[in-house]
Design a protein around this motif. Structure first.
Motif, PDB file in Angstrom:
ATOM      1  N   LYS A   1     -11.982 -23.556  16.476  1.00 48.66           N
ATOM      2  CA  LYS A   1     -11.956 -22.183  16.980  1.00 48.66           C
ATOM      3  C   LYS A   1     -12.739 -22.064  18.288  1.00 48.66           C
ATOM      4  O   LYS A   1     -12.309 -21.391  19.233  1.00 48.66           O
ATOM      5  CB  LYS A   1     -12.513 -21.225  15.924  1.00 48.66           C
ATOM      6  N   GLU A   2     -13.887 -22.731  18.351  1.00 46.06           N
ATOM      7  CA  GLU A   2     -14.679 -22.714  19.575  1.00 46.06           C
ATOM      8  C   GLU A   2     -13.947 -23.392  20.723  1.00 46.06           C
ATOM      9  O   GLU A   2     -14.047 -22.956  21.884  1.00 46.06           O
ATOM     10  CB  GLU A   2     -16.029 -23.386  19.315  1.00 46.06           C
ATOM     11  N   ALA A   3     -13.177 -24.426  20.413  1.00 45.13           N
ATOM     12  CA  ALA A   3     -12.391 -25.093  21.455  1.00 45.13           C
ATOM     13  C   ALA A   3     -11.319 -24.165  22.014  1.00 45.13           C
ATOM     14  O   ALA A   3     -11.031 -24.183  23.218  1.00 45.13           O
ATOM     15  CB  ALA A   3     -11.752 -26.366  20.888  1.00 45.13           C
ATOM     16  N   ALA A   4     -10.737 -23.323  21.143  1.00 41.57           N
ATOM     17  CA  ALA A   4      -9.729 -22.363  21.610  1.00 41.57           C
ATOM     18  C   ALA A   4     -10.363 -21.296  22.492  1.00 41.57           C
ATOM     19  O   ALA A   4      -9.816 -20.935  23.549  1.00 41.57           O
ATOM     20  CB  ALA A   4      -9.037 -21.714  20.414  1.00 41.57           C
ATOM     21  N   VAL A   5     -11.512 -20.782  22.076  1.00 41.00           N
ATOM     22  CA  VAL A   5     -12.218 -19.783  22.883  1.00 41.00           C
ATOM     23  C   VAL A   5     -12.597 -20.370  24.239  1.00 41.00           C
ATOM     24  O   VAL A   5     -12.423 -19.730  25.287  1.00 41.00           O
ATOM     25  CB  VAL A   5     -13.474 -19.277  22.136  1.00 41.00           C
ATOM     26  N   LYS A   6     -13.105 -21.576  24.234  1.00 39.47           N
ATOM     27  CA  LYS A   6     -13.498 -22.259  25.469  1.00 39.47           C
ATOM     28  C   LYS A   6     -12.302 -22.401  26.406  1.00 39.47           C
ATOM     29  O   LYS A   6     -12.411 -22.170  27.622  1.00 39.47           O
ATOM     30  CB  LYS A   6     -14.086 -23.627  25.140  1.00 39.47           C
ATOM     31  N   ALA A   7     -11.136 -22.766  25.849  1.00 40.42           N
ATOM     32  CA  ALA A   7      -9.938 -22.922  26.680  1.00 40.42           C
ATOM     33  C   ALA A   7      -9.521 -21.607  27.317  1.00 40.42           C
ATOM     34  O   ALA A   7      -9.119 -21.562  28.486  1.00 40.42           O
ATOM     35  CB  ALA A   7      -8.801 -23.494  25.834  1.00 40.42           C
ATOM     36  N   ILE A   8      -9.633 -20.512  26.559  1.00 45.85           N
ATOM     37  CA  ILE A   8      -9.287 -19.195  27.108  1.00 45.85           C
ATOM     38  C   ILE A   8     -10.253 -18.826  28.229  1.00 45.85           C
ATOM     39  O   ILE A   8      -9.838 -18.379  29.312  1.00 45.85           O
ATOM     40  CB  ILE A   8      -9.304 -18.129  25.997  1.00 45.85           C
TER      41      ILE A   8
ATOM     42  N   LEU B   1      14.801 -22.516  23.961  1.00 42.66           N
ATOM     43  CA  LEU B   1      14.482 -21.775  22.736  1.00 42.66           C
ATOM     44  C   LEU B   1      13.213 -20.947  22.904  1.00 42.66           C
ATOM     45  O   LEU B   1      13.172 -19.757  22.580  1.00 42.66           O
ATOM     46  CB  LEU B   1      14.298 -22.742  21.558  1.00 42.66           C
ATOM     47  N   THR B   2      12.147 -21.576  23.407  1.00 45.27           N
ATOM     48  CA  THR B   2      10.843 -20.899  23.435  1.00 45.27           C
ATOM     49  C   THR B   2      10.053 -21.102  24.720  1.00 45.27           C
ATOM     50  O   THR B   2       8.960 -20.550  24.852  1.00 45.27           O
ATOM     51  CB  THR B   2       9.960 -21.377  22.265  1.00 45.27           C
ATOM     52  N   VAL B   3      10.530 -21.891  25.649  1.00 45.73           N
ATOM     53  CA  VAL B   3       9.840 -22.262  26.893  1.00 45.73           C
ATOM     54  C   VAL B   3       8.623 -23.134  26.595  1.00 45.73           C
ATOM     55  O   VAL B   3       8.538 -24.271  27.041  1.00 45.73           O
ATOM     56  CB  VAL B   3       9.431 -21.035  27.738  1.00 45.73           C
ATOM     57  N   GLY B   4       7.662 -22.614  25.823  1.00 47.59           N
ATOM     58  CA  GLY B   4       6.493 -23.438  25.546  1.00 47.59           C
ATOM     59  C   GLY B   4       5.552 -22.785  24.560  1.00 47.59           C
ATOM     60  O   GLY B   4       5.591 -21.573  24.341  1.00 47.59           O
ATOM     61  N   ALA B   5       4.684 -23.605  23.981  1.00 45.53           N
ATOM     62  CA  ALA B   5       3.688 -23.120  23.023  1.00 45.53           C
ATOM     63  C   ALA B   5       2.455 -22.606  23.765  1.00 45.53           C
ATOM     64  O   ALA B   5       2.259 -22.877  24.955  1.00 45.53           O
ATOM     65  CB  ALA B   5       3.307 -24.243  22.067  1.00 45.53           C
ATOM     66  N   ALA B   6       1.583 -21.876  23.041  1.00 43.25           N
ATOM     67  CA  ALA B   6       0.422 -21.228  23.644  1.00 43.25           C
ATOM     68  C   ALA B   6      -0.513 -22.245  24.296  1.00 43.25           C
ATOM     69  O   ALA B   6      -1.020 -23.161  23.635  1.00 43.25           O
ATOM     70  CB  ALA B   6      -0.328 -20.434  22.565  1.00 43.25           C
ATOM     71  N   ALA B   7      -0.769 -22.057  25.576  1.00 41.57           N
ATOM     72  CA  ALA B   7      -1.529 -23.037  26.358  1.00 41.57           C
ATOM     73  C   ALA B   7      -2.960 -23.245  25.859  1.00 41.57           C
ATOM     74  O   ALA B   7      -3.394 -24.397  25.674  1.00 41.57           O
ATOM     75  CB  ALA B   7      -1.518 -22.641  27.837  1.00 41.57           C
ATOM     76  N   PRO B   8      -3.757 -22.195  25.625  1.00 41.51           N
ATOM     77  CA  PRO B   8      -5.139 -22.458  25.180  1.00 41.51           C
ATOM     78  C   PRO B   8      -5.215 -23.105  23.805  1.00 41.51           C
ATOM     79  O   PRO B   8      -6.119 -23.906  23.537  1.00 41.51           O
ATOM     80  CB  PRO B   8      -5.783 -21.064  25.174  1.00 41.51           C
ATOM     81  N   LEU B   9      -4.252 -22.788  22.943  1.00 38.85           N
ATOM     82  CA  LEU B   9      -4.256 -23.385  21.614  1.00 38.85           C
ATOM     83  C   LEU B   9      -3.866 -24.861  21.676  1.00 38.85           C
ATOM     84  O   LEU B   9      -4.292 -25.656  20.829  1.00 38.85           O
ATOM     85  CB  LEU B   9      -3.325 -22.611  20.686  1.00 38.85           C
TER      86      LEU B   9
ATOM     87  N   ALA C   1      -7.080 -26.639  22.377  1.00 37.23           N
ATOM     88  CA  ALA C   1      -7.889 -26.744  21.162  1.00 37.23           C
ATOM     89  C   ALA C   1      -7.323 -27.794  20.218  1.00 37.23           C
ATOM     90  O   ALA C   1      -8.078 -28.530  19.559  1.00 37.23           O
ATOM     91  CB  ALA C   1      -7.959 -25.385  20.471  1.00 37.23           C
ATOM     92  N   ALA C   2      -5.996 -27.867  20.118  1.00 37.20           N
ATOM     93  CA  ALA C   2      -5.363 -28.869  19.254  1.00 37.20           C
ATOM     94  C   ALA C   2      -5.688 -30.277  19.739  1.00 37.20           C
ATOM     95  O   ALA C   2      -5.951 -31.182  18.929  1.00 37.20           O
ATOM     96  CB  ALA C   2      -3.850 -28.654  19.232  1.00 37.20           C
ATOM     97  N   ALA C   3      -5.692 -30.456  21.055  1.00 37.31           N
ATOM     98  CA  ALA C   3      -6.029 -31.767  21.613  1.00 37.31           C
ATOM     99  C   ALA C   3      -7.453 -32.163  21.225  1.00 37.31           C
ATOM    100  O   ALA C   3      -7.726 -33.318  20.871  1.00 37.31           O
ATOM    101  CB  ALA C   3      -5.887 -31.735  23.132  1.00 37.31           C
ATOM    102  N   HIS C   4      -8.345 -31.194  21.243  1.00 39.84           N
ATOM    103  CA  HIS C   4      -9.732 -31.466  20.843  1.00 39.84           C
ATOM    104  C   HIS C   4      -9.801 -31.848  19.365  1.00 39.84           C
ATOM    105  O   HIS C   4     -10.497 -32.806  18.987  1.00 39.84           O
ATOM    106  CB  HIS C   4     -10.598 -30.230  21.110  1.00 39.84           C
ATOM    107  N   ALA C   5      -9.087 -31.123  18.522  1.00 43.44           N
ATOM    108  CA  ALA C   5      -9.137 -31.374  17.076  1.00 43.44           C
ATOM    109  C   ALA C   5      -8.627 -32.763  16.728  1.00 43.44           C
ATOM    110  O   ALA C   5      -9.118 -33.382  15.770  1.00 43.44           O
ATOM    111  CB  ALA C   5      -8.328 -30.312  16.333  1.00 43.44           C
ATOM    112  N   MET C   6      -7.664 -33.252  17.452  1.00 40.33           N
ATOM    113  CA  MET C   6      -7.108 -34.575  17.137  1.00 40.33           C
ATOM    114  C   MET C   6      -8.108 -35.703  17.354  1.00 40.33           C
ATOM    115  O   MET C   6      -7.873 -36.829  16.926  1.00 40.33           O
ATOM    116  CB  MET C   6      -5.831 -34.809  17.933  1.00 40.33           C
ATOM    117  N   GLY C   7      -9.207 -35.382  17.994  1.00 39.49           N
ATOM    118  CA  GLY C   7     -10.267 -36.363  18.158  1.00 39.49           C
ATOM    119  C   GLY C   7     -11.353 -36.282  17.097  1.00 39.49           C
ATOM    120  O   GLY C   7     -12.362 -36.988  17.185  1.00 39.49           O
TER     121      GLY C   7
END
Length: 396
Positions: A56-63, A272-280, A283-289
């Motif tokens: 969650k903090e990684a998502a806030v940081k990205a925003i 279909l959707t152009v793209g997924a939410a950029a800040p999330l 955060a997902a990239a951070h979580a995978m580590g």
């Protein structure tokens, strides 16, 4: 204009033929019924506990760092690099993040984009049943004919002859969900070897949904089909961060395929959707580590809830099938005298106060076992599960 003054018309005639061939999601419908009757929701597979502070903090940081505009259509470089690194770490797979990964708005969109990119009208798609309820409608939307192969309880294994008979020159793809929703089955090496052999023999694509890859019990191992000999280029792997990191509302999924197939998937995804939410995505990239201890704790967390629910449901009178993976339990309702799982599920939600999913939503119309099961999910706080068990004890 006062629309009420217009002549009454039957606007159902404007529904497409495709839309008439399947119903709305039964899982999401049961969530609405749960809300209406103030029932405890053990139907839809979303956690009722918070995601980790770190993601969650990684998502806030990205925003705050202004990752708020369109990302590259097929995914931010940071996330694609993280997905490739994770697959190398976990499965020793070499994946090109520039050419083989498409980030989507959840694995649901990933599956639709994949089928639209690879399936032609008139093709056949093999689907194991019970199945996650989206697969049949997804195939229909592509103009394909679903061909179902039964997973037989209590192990939910398939009959080899039945699977072999399902393959033909018209078969374009087979969908494999392992660990499986709704059954909790984890396909073993022998089963995957046969699937791989048939895919190669008939020149068929394998589309694997591996969203529960890290939720596996009793030291059982998840084997990606793409790691088997001859399957790297003909396997399309669909995954998501939803279940592993408890962020089902973020809708960040991804598809891994050969560069050639990825080109087609990326085109479908774009429109279909152009793209997924950029800040999330950041955060997902951070979580995978996250360290290995995160995944170990995840398994311990869900193992405890699985074992609690198996014990308590058995004491109430349900004949439960022990899942090897994912966070669902299929329970036989025969001992309660109900012959229709839909009626029983509604009774549980409206009168007992616990919402579940009727098992028939995971089967085709004429399937064996169609009305035999209901599905409980246990991705909940222990207090939630304890409250549900207390209500279910009315059934004794």
């Amino acid at each position: 204009m006062n629309h009420n003054s217009q002549p009454t018309q039957d606007l159902r005639k404007y529904a497409s033929e495709k839309a008439s061939r399947f119903t709305e999601s039964v899982i999401r419908e049961m969530s609405r019924i749960a809300t209406a009757h103030k029932a405890i929701n053990l139907a839809q597979g979303f956690p009722d506990f918070p995601a980790s502070d770190e993601i969650k903090e990684a998502a806030v940081k990205a925003i705050l760092e202004n990752h708020n505009q369109y990302a590259i259509t097929w995914g931010t470089k940071s996330l694609r690099d993280a997905i490739a690194k994770k697959n190398k770490r976990d499965y020793n797979l070499d994946i090109d993040p520039e050419k083989q990964i498409t980030v989507c708005c959840g694995s649901t969109e990933g599956m639709v984009a994949t089928l639209l990119a690879t399936i032609n009208p008139g093709d056949e798609v093999i689907i194991f049943q019970p199945f996650y309820e989206n697969y049949g409608p997804d195939a229909i939307l592509c103009g394909a004919t679903p061909k179902y192969v039964q997973l037989h309880p209590p192990t939910f294994s398939f009959n080899q002859e039945e699977l072999i008979a399902a393959f033909s020159e018209r078969t374009r793809a087979i969908i494999i969900n392992t660990p499986n929703n709704p059954t909790g089955k984890v396909f073993n090496r022998e089963e995957l070897d046969l699937i791989a052999k048939l895919c190669i023999q008939y020149d068929v694509l394998a589309i694997t949904d591996e969203i529960y890859e890290h939720i596996i019990y009793d030291e059982i191992k998840h084997i990606p089909l793409s790691t088997l000999p001859g399957m790297a280029d003909r396997t399309i792997t669909i995954n998501s961060i939803s279940k592993t990191y408890s962020v089902t509302g973020w809708r960040i999924g991804y598809v891994i395929a050969s560069p050639e197939i990825s080109q087609s998937i990326r085109k479908m995804h774009d429109f279909l959707t152009v793209g997924a939410a950029a800040p999330l995505q950041e955060a997902a990239a951070h979580a995978m580590g996250f360290a290995a201890t995160y995944y170990e704790k995840l398994v311990d967390f869900y193992s405890h809830r699985r074992d609690f629910m198996l014990k308590e449901l058995a004491a109430i009178g349900f004949e439960c099938i022990r899942p090897d993976g994912a966070y669902y339990i299929m329970a036989d309702i025969a001992s309660f005298g109900w012959k229709n799982d839909i009626d029983f599920a509604r009774y549980l939600a409206e009168k007992v106060g616990v919402a579940v999913v009727p098992g028939s939503s995971f089967y085709q119309e004429n399937a064996n076992d169609k009305h035999r099961f209901i599905r409980f999910c246990f991705c909940k706080q222990l207090a939630t599960l304890e409250a549900a068990v207390e209500r279910l004890q009315k059934l004794r």
